[in-house]
Design a protein around this motif. Structure first.
Motif, short mmCIF file in Angstrom:
data_model
loop_
_atom_site.label_atom_id
_atom_site.label_comp_id
_atom_site.label_asym_id
_atom_site.label_seq_id
_atom_site.Cartn_x
_atom_site.Cartn_y
_atom_site.Cartn_z
N ARG B 294 1.13 -1.75 2.20
CA ARG B 294 1.94 -0.80 1.21
C ARG B 294 2.16 -1.58 -0.11
O ARG B 294 3.07 -1.41 -0.74
N ILE B 295 1.03 -2.00 -0.72
CA ILE B 295 0.88 -2.05 -1.97
C ILE B 295 -0.42 -1.62 -2.62
O ILE B 295 -1.38 -1.27 -1.99
N ASP B 296 -0.11 -1.10 -4.08
CA ASP B 296 -1.00 -0.43 -4.54
C ASP B 296 -2.54 -1.57 -4.75
O ASP B 296 -2.51 -2.48 -4.55
N ASP B 297 -3.62 -0.50 -4.69
CA ASP B 297 -5.00 -1.41 -4.95
C ASP B 297 -4.70 -2.31 -6.02
O ASP B 297 -5.72 -3.18 -5.67
N ASP B 298 -4.14 -1.98 -7.30
CA ASP B 298 -3.99 -2.93 -8.16
C ASP B 298 -3.60 -4.19 -7.76
O ASP B 298 -4.34 -5.10 -8.64
N PHE B 299 -2.92 -4.32 -6.83
CA PHE B 299 -2.15 -5.65 -6.54
C PHE B 299 -2.81 -6.27 -5.48
O PHE B 299 -2.57 -7.47 -5.10
#
Lengths: 328, 492
Positions: B294-299
């Motif tokens: 549940r975290i974005d690709d970016d992170f």
């Protein structure tokens, strides 16, 4: 179980127990303060010292009296170990590992937090400190009872119990220490009665001891009794049992040796001399030993001290947690 | 005045309120006109008329208390006191008849199937570009295209395992797709919690209605995640990766972990060794097969994406590329819910499935196309302008409600970076009776159904109905004054 989860469970339990025992100390001395007729004067600085809060209190520059000390122990933002702070951290830990405890446990703890800390707590304290402290003890007991009746036996229960008994072994010793450090020891019978009451031990002690209250009996009960759930001995033995259950096979010998060594020293508690500097000194050593034991367990049983990020990194972690966009 | 008389007056006014319920210009879910209730809602209206005002007040209070007690809250950002708020819940349920639902369900399955085929194609052979169906610039300029996963195969060829598609209804009540959320759609926990809360507070409203249950979501999600494990022969270890307790959706993360029984982890609980993912446990390292992140690709991985990320797991991309772990949703799905790509989804459906889209799009103008740009700039006061890469209702221009200054500001922004904007006519979302103080008034709503895709695709009956609680407002996002409702799909 995740090491972070084990650590969270352990600390939920410690903070709840810590809050409960702070309430016990504050309550019993507020009651004692009312007994001026008995010519007794409460030494509030001794209570700060026993609670390990002398230094942080000193930085506030407040006079030492019943109202400043109890509010410092209960709500002060300057005190990182106030009852409020303990409730906040217990609840914060529980929120973090919400998926690992039962809904009933979470609701009980969340309710306590809603009602007894922050603005809701203020309205409750208007009812009077005694009522507030009673509610707080009740909240702690409800959480323990709910845990016992909803959470299956297993690692999660063990880590909660480990935290509870370890903290209690420490906290009861602080209640004894607060008594030992009192300059005005006042009326003897009343003093022992108050001490028992602060540990919810008056009735159970009376049931088995039909003689007038005196030092050896009362101190012996609170330190050595093998059945009373708040005695130092009882707490340590439970800690030892749970730790052996949780420890890896290669650590078994070490954990048993550690606990046995502390038990052996406990038998030398100077109970016959009554409260006073000798007992206070002994209790200081006991607390230091428990502290070392806790460190060992964090390292070997929970799975290593969780490396806390540097303050700046911690802030960026908080920020990033918020940045992650949830599309709702 | 005697007490009983006072009560009677109040009760009459609520009854009158319902009888006089007057929808505005937009399509209303309950009434066709003043006091003219559609057949679908008659049962509910009758139950509502039987509710005493004190009973209603008490039911609402107990609803609110139960959300608070259960900790169903979101953290308010930028608030130093760490306040937690509940997501406002409106007790009047939204009803969807079986025949509408069957069509919606088919349309959603069609759409998510096409999007998964598109992702497979874009990160694979790129036939759709070669055949000239889609201008390559739309894909290549998409902010969330992840070149790092080009050529990577994923289990079952599924990229979007969990999808939350936003639907709205136009003037004549037709359902349209407003946007596809193929990254980390949230809100499903509210669907389940709203149902549970409403059943407790107003059980009598359910009588006489055959409401399709939603409880199976946890089991369905778990099953979906099990199907994509790279180690099918063993019992897979599945975790939900959360940014942490400070995230506004943390309640949902722990809720889903509880209802599936999977472990809730943070980045610091995981590490990579030999291209495998492990979690740190009290009994030593344990290998992880599937990560519902549940975290974005970016992170996700500071070695591959944002270098300053402290939420991810260094080396995770390598483990994914080695096929040792499956992420749900896959890396790079953001290219499929880009708002410029959105305009082409009906074409994608035709290209990949040879079918016409069952659920239409909202007409969309792309500022990147010269003809459209001209139209947009001439008609800013009539249009809704959206940035292509934002979400959560931020950075919007709602032309008819905007000041001249705001419009001119957007004109400049669109000219400067046309790829970043699309425009749509203002669609007055349908309205639904909503409890406002002691009165029942129409408020605008949308609908976010949740779609799970593993070996098969399943849609949770209903979804999250979000409601703009401010009168006249069209913005339903929780961060901007939105609330939610229970949504009933009725068996006929």
């Amino acid at each position: 179980m995740l090491s972070r989860v084990a650590d969270g469970l352990f600390w939920i339990s410690r903070y709840i127990e810590r809050a409960e025992n702070l309430a016990r100390i504050a309550d019993v001395y507020l009651q004692a303060e009312l007994d001026r007729a008995a010519g007794r004067k409460v030494d509030w600085s001794a209570i700060l010292q026993a609670s390990g809060a002398s230094e942080s209190f000193a930085t506030c520059g407040l006079p030492v009296n019943a109202s400043t000390v109890t509010s410092f122990l209960t709500i002060s933002e300057e005190n990182p170990n106030s009852i409020f702070a303990c409730l906040n951290r217990a609840r914060e830990n529980a929120r973090m590992i919400r998926d690992q405890i039962t809904t009933e446990m979470w609701e009980e703890l969340n309710r306590a937090w809603l009602e007894l800390s922050g603005s809701a707590g203020k309205s409750l304290r208007r009812k009077g400190p005694s009522e507030y402290y009673r509610e707080l003890r009740r909240a702690s007991h409800l959480f323990r009872g709910t845990t016992a009746s909803t959470l299956p036996q297993g690692d999660a229960r063990d880590f909660l119990d480990l935290g509870m008994y370890l903290e209690r072994a420490d906290a009861t010793s602080r209640i004894l220490e607060a008594q030992s450090l009192q300059k005005d020891q006042g009326d003897v019978e009343e003093r022992w009665a108050a001490l028992l009451r602060s540990c919810s031990a008056r009735e159970t002690y009376r049931a088995h001891h039909h003689v007038p209250l005196e030092a050896t009996g009362v101190l012996g009960y609170l330190i050595h009794d093998v059945k009373f759930p708040r005695s130092l001995h009882y707490g340590l033995v439970r800690v030892g049992e749970i730790a052996s259950r949780l420890a890896k096979p290669e650590d078994q010998v070490e954990v048993e040796a550690l606990v046995l060594a502390i038990r052996a020293r406990l038998t030398k508690a100077p109970v016959a001399e009554g409260t006073g500097q000798a007992l206070a000194g002994f209790l200081d050593v006991w607390q230091a030993e428990l502290h070392r034991l806790a460190d060992w367990m964090t390292e070997r049983i929970i799975g290593g001290k969780l490396e806390l990020p540097e303050v700046s990194a911690w802030h960026s972690q908080q920020e990033q947690q918020q940045q992650v966009a949830e599309r709702c | 005045m005697p007490k009983s008389e006072g009560k009677k007056v109040k009760r009459d006014s609520l009854l009158a309120g319902l009888a006089e319920y007057a929808p505005g210009k937009a399509f209303d879910e309950m009434a066709e006109g003043r006091g003219k209730v559609r057949g679908l809602y008659e049962g509910l209206r009758d139950s509502l008329q039987l509710v005493d005002p004190p009973r209603l007040a008490q039911g609402r209070a107990s609803l609110e208390a139960s959300f608070l007690r259960r900790g169903i809250t979101f953290t308010v950002y930028n608030d130093p006191t760490g306040t937690e708020r509940i997501f406002p819940f409106d007790p009047l349920p939204r009803l969807i008849p079986q025949q509408d639902w069957v069509r919606i369900e088919k349309g959603l399955i069609q759409r998510v199937t096409a999007l998964n085929l598109f992702l497979k194609d874009i990160y694979g052979d790129q036939k759709i570009l070669l055949e000239g169906i889609l201008p390559p610039a739309v894909v290549h300029s998409a902010k969330h295209l992840r070149r790092e996963v080009a050529g990577l195969k994923v289990p079952l060829d599924v990229y979007i395992h969990i999808c939350g598609t936003d639907l709205i209804r136009g003037d004549s009540g037709e359902y349209m797709v407003l946007e596809d959320n193929g990254r980390c759609p949230s809100g499903v926990s509210y669907v389940l919690e709203n149902r549970r809360a409403l059943k407790q507070a107003f059980p009598e409203w359910f009588r006489g209605h055959a409401v399709q249950p939603v409880e199976s979501y946890g089991a369905d999600l778990l099953e979906t995640l099990r199907q994509i494990s790279p180690r099918q022969e063993t019992n897979p270890v599945i975790v939900l990766l959360t940014p942490g307790p400070m995230n506004s959706a943390y309640f949902e993360h722990s809720f889903l972990a509880r209802s599936t029984g999977i472990e809730l982890v943070q980045g610091c609980d995981l590490f990579i060794e030999g291209q495998k993912v492990f979690m740190r446990t009290t009994r030593g390292p344990q290998q992880v097969d599937v990560i519902y992140r549940r975290i974005d690709d970016d992170f996700l991985d500071p070695l591959a994406f944002r270098r300053d990320s402290v939420l991810g797991v260094p080396g995770l991309l390598r483990a994914v590329r080695a096929g040792q772990v499956t992420l749900a949703n896959a890396i790079g799905t953001g290219v499929a819910d880009d708002k410029a790509l959105y305009a082409y989804v009906p074409k994608l459906i035709r290209f990949y499935l040879g079918e016409e889209a069952i659920l239409p799009n909202v007409p969309t103008y792309l500022a990147s196309e010269e003809k459209d740009l001209k139209y947009i700039l001439q008609n800013l006061a009539k249009l809704v302008v959206k940035p292509t890469n934002e979400s959560g209702g931020y950075g919007l221009l709602i032309g008819p409600h905007a000041s001249r200054k705001e419009i001119e500001e957007f004109r400049g922004r669109i000219r400067k970076d046309p790829r970043n904007y699309i425009a749509q006519p203002v669609i007055a979302l349908s309205t639904h009776p909503t409890l406002c103080g002691n009165k029942v008034e129409p408020r605008h709503v949308d609908l976010r159904p949740f779609i799970l895709t593993g070996k098969t695709t399943r849609v949770l009956p209903g979804g999250l109905t979000r409601v703009a609680l401010r009168k006249g407002s069209l913005v339903v996002n929780s961060s901007q004054g939105g609330g939610s409702k229970d949504t009933w799909v009725l068996d006929s």
